[in-house]
Design a protein around this motif. Structure first.
Motif, short mmCIF file in Angstrom:
data_model
loop_
_atom_site.label_atom_id
_atom_site.label_comp_id
_atom_site.label_asym_id
_atom_site.label_seq_id
_atom_site.Cartn_x
_atom_site.Cartn_y
_atom_site.Cartn_z
N ALA A 252 0.82 -1.21 0.00
CA ALA A 252 0.00 0.00 0.00
C ALA A 252 0.85 1.27 0.00
N GLY A 253 1.86 1.28 -0.89
CA GLY A 253 2.64 2.50 -1.04
C GLY A 253 3.65 2.75 0.06
N HIS A 254 3.87 1.77 0.93
CA HIS A 254 4.87 1.94 1.97
C HIS A 254 5.78 0.72 2.02
N VAL A 255 6.97 0.91 2.54
CA VAL A 255 7.88 -0.21 2.66
C VAL A 255 8.31 -0.33 4.13
N ARG A 256 8.39 -1.57 4.58
CA ARG A 256 8.75 -1.83 5.98
C ARG A 256 10.28 -1.97 6.08
N VAL A 257 10.92 -1.00 6.72
CA VAL A 257 12.38 -1.00 6.84
C VAL A 257 12.75 -0.72 8.29
N LEU A 258 13.57 -1.56 8.89
CA LEU A 258 14.04 -1.37 10.27
C LEU A 258 12.87 -1.05 11.22
N GLY A 259 11.78 -1.73 11.00
CA GLY A 259 10.66 -1.58 11.91
C GLY A 259 9.78 -0.37 11.64
N GLU A 260 10.05 0.35 10.57
CA GLU A 260 9.23 1.53 10.25
C GLU A 260 8.55 1.33 8.90
N TRP A 261 7.41 1.99 8.69
CA TRP A 261 6.76 2.03 7.37
C TRP A 261 7.14 3.33 6.70
N LEU A 262 7.95 3.26 5.62
CA LEU A 262 8.36 4.47 4.91
C LEU A 262 7.60 4.58 3.60
#
Ligand SMILES: Nc1ncnc2c1ncn2[C@@H]1O[C@H](COP(=O)(O)OP(=O)(O)OP(=O)(O)O)[C@@H](O)[C@H]1O
Ligand SMILES: [Mg+2]
Lengths: 354, 274
Positions: A252-262
């Motif tokens: 949905a337009g976000h990427v999960r990186v190091l525990g965050e949704w960017l």
């Protein structure tokens, strides 16, 4: 940037140029607004110089068009175009003094003999060489020669100023000083300028817009900040600045990186696994003992390069991901080799590649 | 310190000795030529008769081949130089600008005449000159220039090549063109001023070659300075010796002038015009 009266626009339309089997320009399109300074960046051999030479008329394009101020000048010879070029190699005429070089340019533009002296004085002053009129090129340092070359180019009052790595032969300090001067003068005169360089710092610092070329094409052209923060593809992201490659899942337009949704940038896949390209200054690294809320991922410091105002800290996460982060010098305490640290990421948009 | 001084003194002495030996080696034949021109071989009596005959009037008819030859050789020199520069300069500049890969080929072609003995060259030239004489032009000696351009090519090429290598032709031409210079302006106001030394060397060395050429002119039965000297030598050997001496001295003067000009060309940019 406000358009200067009299400044002209430059349009390159689908320029092609090959040398034997080497395609130096592959349908290159480029628009430069009146009075704008555009910098071209790209790896060696990607066609930057060729683009400049075609624009100046020193090289003929196989196909495509060159328009200046709306006029098609594709087949106009270089001496009939109102341009001036500063080259990477020293290009002053060795048999003429600094003033003589400028005088030569003025005589070619049919400037009155009576007016020349004043123009020469003005332009040598402009580049800070007011007291070097009678020096021959061999009596000038490399930086001074490039200044005279710049003065010579500006004095001929060109519609378009072309700079092909004019600073690359100079040492770092002179380079920074001269680049700021070129920008100051260019803004003052409002001359439409195309600047070719290898040095991304130079391009980002000087240009209104920066174009990144690869294999004869323009990959992206944007304002320096956009180019850095919103690259359109992996090549541009990797070419400008440095990046961390971190695996993540897009949804949905976000990427999960190091525990965050960017948020992801245009050009990224919309769903599924991918690799996020994260700038080192978007990562923060703190000693694990201080982290009260335990947000962030744990890792070990592998290497620290102290660079004066900041340090480059290399961290290996527990899943073996290698990361580098820029840390302000004052925050480097407790980041020694082998220390356990927490890595967190800013919520800025990132480019994801499949 | 005193050891340094002695060493310097010894080096100086050595230099003078070497110069002296070389000087004698070069000068003695000239002196011998001079002596031959003023000493009648049979009687051993000294007289400047040959020199007065050369410059004075009186013996005009017998010395005619000499005058004809001299005028011809000077005409040939002028035409040879013009052809050589017109051919070589644009070609060499163009190759450097546009076809750098052909540089080796051009160099090879230009140096080729060095490897051909004049006598071999003549064999090939005879039919060419028969064609030139009967169909194209006439038998005038000045057309020897076509052959002489080939002879001077290696020397002129070397001189111009050195001059062109000393400047960044590509960048200078590009700079001038982008500042608004036409091709003639580029040549006249950018290239030639920076090639002055090289052009002078090429010219001088070519003149020296042309004035000294004998074989081709003789074999093609054209009159130039050297064939004139030979003809006069049979009738008035002492006058011929005087002329040879003058030619040699002229050649030496040219070469000395050449080294002077090239030295100055190297130094010039460092001088300050205050
Ligand atoms: N005159 C030429 N003859 C043959 N090939 C050429 C010529 N000029 C350029 N090329 C080739 O065209 C390609 C583009 O060259 P160009 O000089 O434009 O690159 P560039 O981006 O300026 O590189 P650099 O950053 O090294 O200056 C290269 O592969 C080069 O080898
Ligand atoms: Mg280049």
């Amino acid at each position: 940037m406000t358009p200067t009266p009299g400044a002209v626009a430059v349009e390159l339309r689908a320029l092609r140029r090959s040398f034997g089997s080497v395609v130096a320009l592959d349908d290159l399109d480029l628009d430069i607004a009146p009075g704008e300074l555009v910098a071209l960046l790209g790896p060696s051999g990607c066609g930057k110089t060729t683009a400049l030479r075609v624009l100046s008329g020193l090289e003929e394009a196989d196909s495509g068009q060159v328009l200046v101020g709306g006029r098609d000048i594709t087949h106009v010879p270089p001496n009939k175009r109102s341009m001036a070029m500063v080259f990477q190699s020293y290009s002053l005429f060795p048999h003429l003094t600094a003033a003589g070089n400028i005088d030569f340019a003025l005589s070619l533009r049919r400037v009155d003999r009576a007016r020349r002296r004043g123009i020469i004085d003005h332009h040598l002053d402009l580049v800070g060489l007011g007291s070097h009129h009678d020096r021959f090129p061999t009596e000038l340092s490399g930086g001074q020669q490039q200044r005279v070359a710049l003065a010579r180019a500006l004095a001929s009052n060109p519609e378009v100023l072309l700079l092909d790595e004019p600073l690359s032969a100079l040492d770092a300090q002179v380079r920074v000083q001269l680049r700021d001067e070129i920008r100051r003068i260019q803004l003052e005169l409002g001359t439409t300028t195309l600047f070719v360089t290898h040095d991304q710092g130079e391009a980002l610092a000087m240009a209104d817009r920066v174009g990144v070329m690869r294999a004869g094409r323009l990959e992206q052209i944007s304002a320096p900040r956009d180019l850095y923060e919103r690259p359109v593809n992996e090549f541009v992201a990797q070419f400008i600045g440095s990046t961390n490659r971190i695996h993540g899942r897009v949804s949905a337009g976000h990427v999960r990186v190091l525990g965050e949704w960017l948020p992801v940038l245009p050009g990224s896949p919309t769903e599924g696994a991918g690799v996020a390209l994260v700038r080192p200054e978007r990562l923060s690294v703190t000693p694990a003992v201080h982290a009260a809320d335990e947000r962030g991922f744990e890792g070990t410091v592998r290497q620290v390069s102290f660079l004066g105002d900041h340090a480059r800290v290399y961290v290996t996460l527990h899943d073996d991901t290698e990361l580098q982060a820029f840390v302000h010098s004052r925050d480097t305490h407790g980041l020694g080799l082998g220390e356990r640290v927490l890595v967190a990421v800013d919520k800025a948009p990132v480019l994801v590649t499949a | 310190m005193s050891r340094a001084v002695t060493r310097r003194r010894r080096q100086r002495a050595l230099r003078i000795a070497v110069l002296g030996v070389v000087g004698v080696f070069l000068a003695y034949p000239l002196y011998a030529l001079f002596e031959f021109s003023i000493r009648f071989p049979l009687t051993g009596a000294y007289s400047v008769d040959a020199w007065t005959r050369l410059f004075g009037a009186g013996d005009g008819a017998r010395l005619q081949p000499l005058y004809t030859g001299l005028v011809n050789s000077l005409l040939i020199a002028v035409l040879t130089l013009s052809l050589m520069f017109a051919l070589l300069l644009p070609t060499m500049v163009w190759v450097r600008l546009r076809l750098p890969r052909l540089n080796r080929v051009v160099e090879f072609l230009c140096l080729l005449p060095l490897t051909l003995p004049a006598i071999v060259l003549v064999v090939g030239l005879v039919p060419v000159y028969r064609f030139i004489a009967t169909r194209l032009l006439d038998t005038h000696a000045v057309w020897l220039s076509f052959a002489y351009v080939v002879l001077v090519l290696p020397f002129a090429y070397r001189a111009l090549d050195a001059g062109l290598s000393a400047i960044d032709v590509r960048t200078l031409v590009a700079a001038a063109r982008s500042l608004g210079a036409s091709w003639p302006t580029v040549v006249a106001r950018v290239l030639l001023p920076n090639l002055r030394g090289a052009v002078a060397s090429a010219a001088f060395i070519s003149i020296a070659v042309v004035l000294g050429e004998f074989t081709i002119a003789r074999m093609l039965a054209r009159e130039n300075l050297q064939t004139g000297v030979m003809l006069v030598n049979q009738a008035a050997p002492q006058v011929a010796a005087a002329v040879s001496l003058l030619t040699l001295l002229f050649g030496i003067a040219l070469l000395v002038g050449l080294s002077y000009i090239t030295n100055r060309a190297h130094r010039r940019p460092r001088r300050r015009d205050s």
